[in-house]
Design a protein around this motif. Structure first.
Motif, PDB file in Angstrom:
ATOM      1  N   HIS A 255       0.832  -1.200   0.000  1.00  0.00           N
ATOM      2  CA  HIS A 255       0.000   0.000   0.000  1.00  0.00           C
ATOM      3  C   HIS A 255       0.867   1.252   0.000  1.00  0.00           C
ATOM      4  O   HIS A 255       2.069   1.185   0.278  1.00  0.00           O
ATOM      5  N   PRO A 256       0.261   2.395  -0.298  1.00  0.00           N
ATOM      6  CA  PRO A 256       1.033   3.647  -0.368  1.00  0.00           C
ATOM      7  C   PRO A 256       1.779   3.919   0.935  1.00  0.00           C
ATOM      8  O   PRO A 256       1.292   3.592   2.020  1.00  0.00           O
ATOM      9  N   PRO A 257       2.950   4.506   0.860  1.00  0.00           N
ATOM     10  CA  PRO A 257       3.725   4.788   2.074  1.00  0.00           C
ATOM     11  C   PRO A 257       3.021   5.780   2.983  1.00  0.00           C
ATOM     12  O   PRO A 257       2.244   6.620   2.531  1.00  0.00           O
ATOM     13  N   ILE A 258       3.303   5.664   4.279  1.00  0.00           N
ATOM     14  CA  ILE A 258       2.694   6.547   5.276  1.00  0.00           C
ATOM     15  C   ILE A 258       3.797   7.415   5.866  1.00  0.00           C
ATOM     16  O   ILE A 258       4.597   6.967   6.692  1.00  0.00           O
ATOM     17  N   ARG A 259       3.848   8.649   5.411  1.00  0.00           N
ATOM     18  CA  ARG A 259       4.855   9.583   5.899  1.00  0.00           C
ATOM     19  C   ARG A 259       4.245  10.691   6.745  1.00  0.00           C
ATOM     20  O   ARG A 259       4.901  11.236   7.625  1.00  0.00           O
ATOM     21  N   THR A 260       2.984  11.015   6.467  1.00  0.00           N
ATOM     22  CA  THR A 260       2.287  12.067   7.204  1.00  0.00           C
ATOM     23  C   THR A 260       0.906  11.582   7.592  1.00  0.00           C
ATOM     24  O   THR A 260       0.412  10.561   7.080  1.00  0.00           O
ATOM     25  N   HIS A 261       0.280  12.336   8.472  1.00  0.00           N
ATOM     26  CA  HIS A 261      -1.079  11.992   8.913  1.00  0.00           C
ATOM     27  C   HIS A 261      -2.041  11.951   7.731  1.00  0.00           C
ATOM     28  O   HIS A 261      -2.945  11.099   7.674  1.00  0.00           O
ATOM     29  N   ALA A 262      -1.890  12.824   6.772  1.00  0.00           N
ATOM     30  CA  ALA A 262      -2.790  12.875   5.620  1.00  0.00           C
ATOM     31  C   ALA A 262      -2.750  11.593   4.802  1.00  0.00           C
ATOM     32  O   ALA A 262      -3.741  11.214   4.157  1.00  0.00           O
ATOM     33  N   ASP A 263      -1.623  10.899   4.823  1.00  0.00           N
ATOM     34  CA  ASP A 263      -1.496   9.650   4.062  1.00  0.00           C
ATOM     35  C   ASP A 263      -2.426   8.551   4.568  1.00  0.00           C
ATOM     36  O   ASP A 263      -2.738   7.608   3.829  1.00  0.00           O
ATOM     37  N   LEU A 264      -2.873   8.661   5.812  1.00  0.00           N
ATOM     38  CA  LEU A 264      -3.708   7.602   6.402  1.00  0.00           C
ATOM     39  C   LEU A 264      -5.058   7.471   5.711  1.00  0.00           C
ATOM     40  O   LEU A 264      -5.673   6.405   5.732  1.00  0.00           O
ATOM     41  N   GLU A 265      -5.552   8.547   5.097  1.00  0.00           N
ATOM     42  CA  GLU A 265      -6.858   8.503   4.451  1.00  0.00           C
ATOM     43  C   GLU A 265      -6.896   7.515   3.292  1.00  0.00           C
ATOM     44  O   GLU A 265      -7.970   7.102   2.863  1.00  0.00           O
ATOM     45  N   ARG A 266      -5.767   7.125   2.792  1.00  0.00           N
ATOM     46  CA  ARG A 266      -5.701   6.215   1.642  1.00  0.00           C
ATOM     47  C   ARG A 266      -5.627   4.752   2.072  1.00  0.00           C
ATOM     48  O   ARG A 266      -5.463   3.865   1.235  1.00  0.00           O
ATOM     49  N   HIS A 267      -5.777   4.501   3.364  1.00  0.00           N
ATOM     50  CA  HIS A 267      -5.562   3.141   3.881  1.00  0.00           C
ATOM     51  C   HIS A 267      -6.825   2.525   4.486  1.00  0.00           C
ATOM     52  O   HIS A 267      -7.776   3.220   4.836  1.00  0.00           O
ATOM     53  N   ASP A 268      -6.777   1.197   4.599  1.00  0.00           N
ATOM     54  CA  ASP A 268      -7.851   0.433   5.238  1.00  0.00           C
ATOM     55  C   ASP A 268      -7.568   0.304   6.730  1.00  0.00           C
ATOM     56  O   ASP A 268      -6.411   0.360   7.161  1.00  0.00           O
ATOM     57  N   PHE A 269      -8.659   0.073   7.491  1.00  0.00           N
ATOM     58  CA  PHE A 269      -8.512  -0.047   8.943  1.00  0.00           C
ATOM     59  C   PHE A 269      -9.287  -1.245   9.483  1.00  0.00           C
ATOM     60  O   PHE A 269     -10.294  -1.673   8.913  1.00  0.00           O
ATOM     61  N   VAL A 270      -8.775  -1.753  10.589  1.00  0.00           N
ATOM     62  CA  VAL A 270      -9.450  -2.779  11.383  1.00  0.00           C
ATOM     63  C   VAL A 270      -9.894  -2.109  12.675  1.00  0.00           C
ATOM     64  O   VAL A 270      -9.134  -1.350  13.281  1.00  0.00           O
ATOM     65  N   ASP A 271     -11.127  -2.369  13.112  1.00  0.00           N
ATOM     66  CA  ASP A 271     -11.671  -1.627  14.257  1.00  0.00           C
ATOM     67  C   ASP A 271     -12.723  -2.466  14.966  1.00  0.00           C
ATOM     68  O   ASP A 271     -13.007  -3.611  14.599  1.00  0.00           O
ATOM     69  N   TYR A 272     -13.324  -1.866  16.008  1.00  0.00           N
ATOM     70  CA  TYR A 272     -14.457  -2.474  16.708  1.00  0.00           C
ATOM     71  C   TYR A 272     -15.734  -2.324  15.883  1.00  0.00           C
ATOM     72  O   TYR A 272     -15.872  -1.376  15.093  1.00  0.00           O
ATOM     73  N   VAL A 273     -16.683  -3.239  16.096  1.00  0.00           N
ATOM     74  CA  VAL A 273     -18.025  -3.073  15.535  1.00  0.00           C
ATOM     75  C   VAL A 273     -18.634  -1.836  16.187  1.00  0.00           C
ATOM     76  O   VAL A 273     -18.779  -1.789  17.419  1.00  0.00           O
TER      77      VAL A 273
END
Length: 306
Positions: free
Chosen positions: A178-196
């Motif tokens: 996946h795209p590199p994460i260098r700044t906080h803004a980069d996180l919007e391009r990523h998938d997440f695992v979380d609670y229901v």
């Protein structure tokens, strides 16, 4: 009122108040449900008042029942303390302690510590409730518990156990694809695992909201243990405290400067807190919290937090 109620009747009252149903109280007391109903009827006759509203859903305390509750709990605490003292348990902890713990914290942190505790107290037994929710102390589901939301009403001893941080983690395989994460803004391009989200055990678990955008949740689970496994398999990034992350390289920290901070609280009903067997477990939890800062803070933050 023509006579004083018997303590055993008060015990039936307490268990029905906690369980909310005759069948639930009968299981706690190991008697027939008709016995519970008969004892409650007798107690109400002795006191000359109605203690429960009956419905098809169960039993709910009336105003008079709520007024009686703290007195019944005080009687229970006195009976437990007397039993401990007469049996010598105030010196050597003995009996059963039911301990309510967050799922991963219980399994990864507390369970290994119980080996030494039980060796030191041969007559002590622990029932560890490692749940995807927090134990309900009001109905005596547990004797003491670790939680994010401390009780705000009732007779409890409450202490802050530890302040900890949720950091971002990802699997090396996921990060490589996946795209590199260098700044906080980069996180919007990523998938997440979380609670229901509609089954959160506490609002304090909605920490992904602090990202500042709506995350793309690809997999949600009720417990953190399942989330750790999902993130380790590359299903997305996750946030977790350091103690929850296995030290096997399957997850690595991402964007170290970002975290969400929360606090664990330790709580026990006042009458149970006085018991030797409960106090030794309480002290064990306080000791591990006070002397293991790496459990709560990322290693890179330990020096700054000192």
């Amino acid at each position: 009122m023509h006579s004083l109620p018997e303590w055993t009747d008060m015990r039936f009252f307490l268990e029905l108040a906690r369980a909310g149903t005759l069948s639930g109280a009968s299981r706690r007391l190991d008697v027939e449900h008709t016995t519970v109903a008969r004892r409650i009827d007798r107690l109400e006759q002795q006191l000359g008042t109605t203690l429960f509203d009956r419905s098809r859903e169960g039993y709910e305390l009336t105003e008079m029942g709520l007024a009686l509750l703290p007195h019944a709990e005080a009687m229970e605490g006195a009976a437990l303390a007397a039993t401990e003292q007469l049996s010598g348990a105030e010196i050597a902890a003995q009996g059963v302690v039911r301990l309510g713990l967050p799922e991963v914290f219980g399994v990864r942190v507390v369970a290994p510590l119980l080996v030494t505790l039980l060796e030191a107290h041969p007559d002590l037994s622990i029932e560890m409730l490692s749940l995807a929710r927090f134990a309900n102390l009001a109905n005596r589901e547990a004797d003491l518990g670790v939680m994010l939301d401390p009780p705000s009403t009732g007779r409890y001893v409450v202490a802050r156990l530890a302040t900890f941080r949720f950091y971002l983690y990802g699997a090396p395989a996921y990060l490589a694809k996946h795209p590199p994460i260098r700044t906080h803004a980069d996180l919007e391009r990523h998938d997440f695992v979380d609670y229901v989200q509609d089954r959160l055990a506490s609002r304090e678990l909605s920490y992904l909201n602090e990202l500042g955008f709506t995350p793309r949740r690809r997999l949600c689970a009720l417990g953190m243990g399942a989330q750790v496994e999902a993130a380790s398999l590359g299903m997305g990034l996750m946030m977790a405290p350091p103690y929850a992350v296995p030290d096997d390289g399957r997850l690595v920290q991402v964007l170290p400067g970002f975290y969400a901070e929360r606090s664990f609280w330790l709580a026990a009903p006042t009458d149970l807190y006085r018991l030797r067997r409960v106090k030794v477990v309480w002290d064990l939890l306080r000791d591990v919290a006070d002397n293991n800062p790496a459990l709560w803070l990322g290693r890179g933050d330990l020096g700054r937090a000192a």
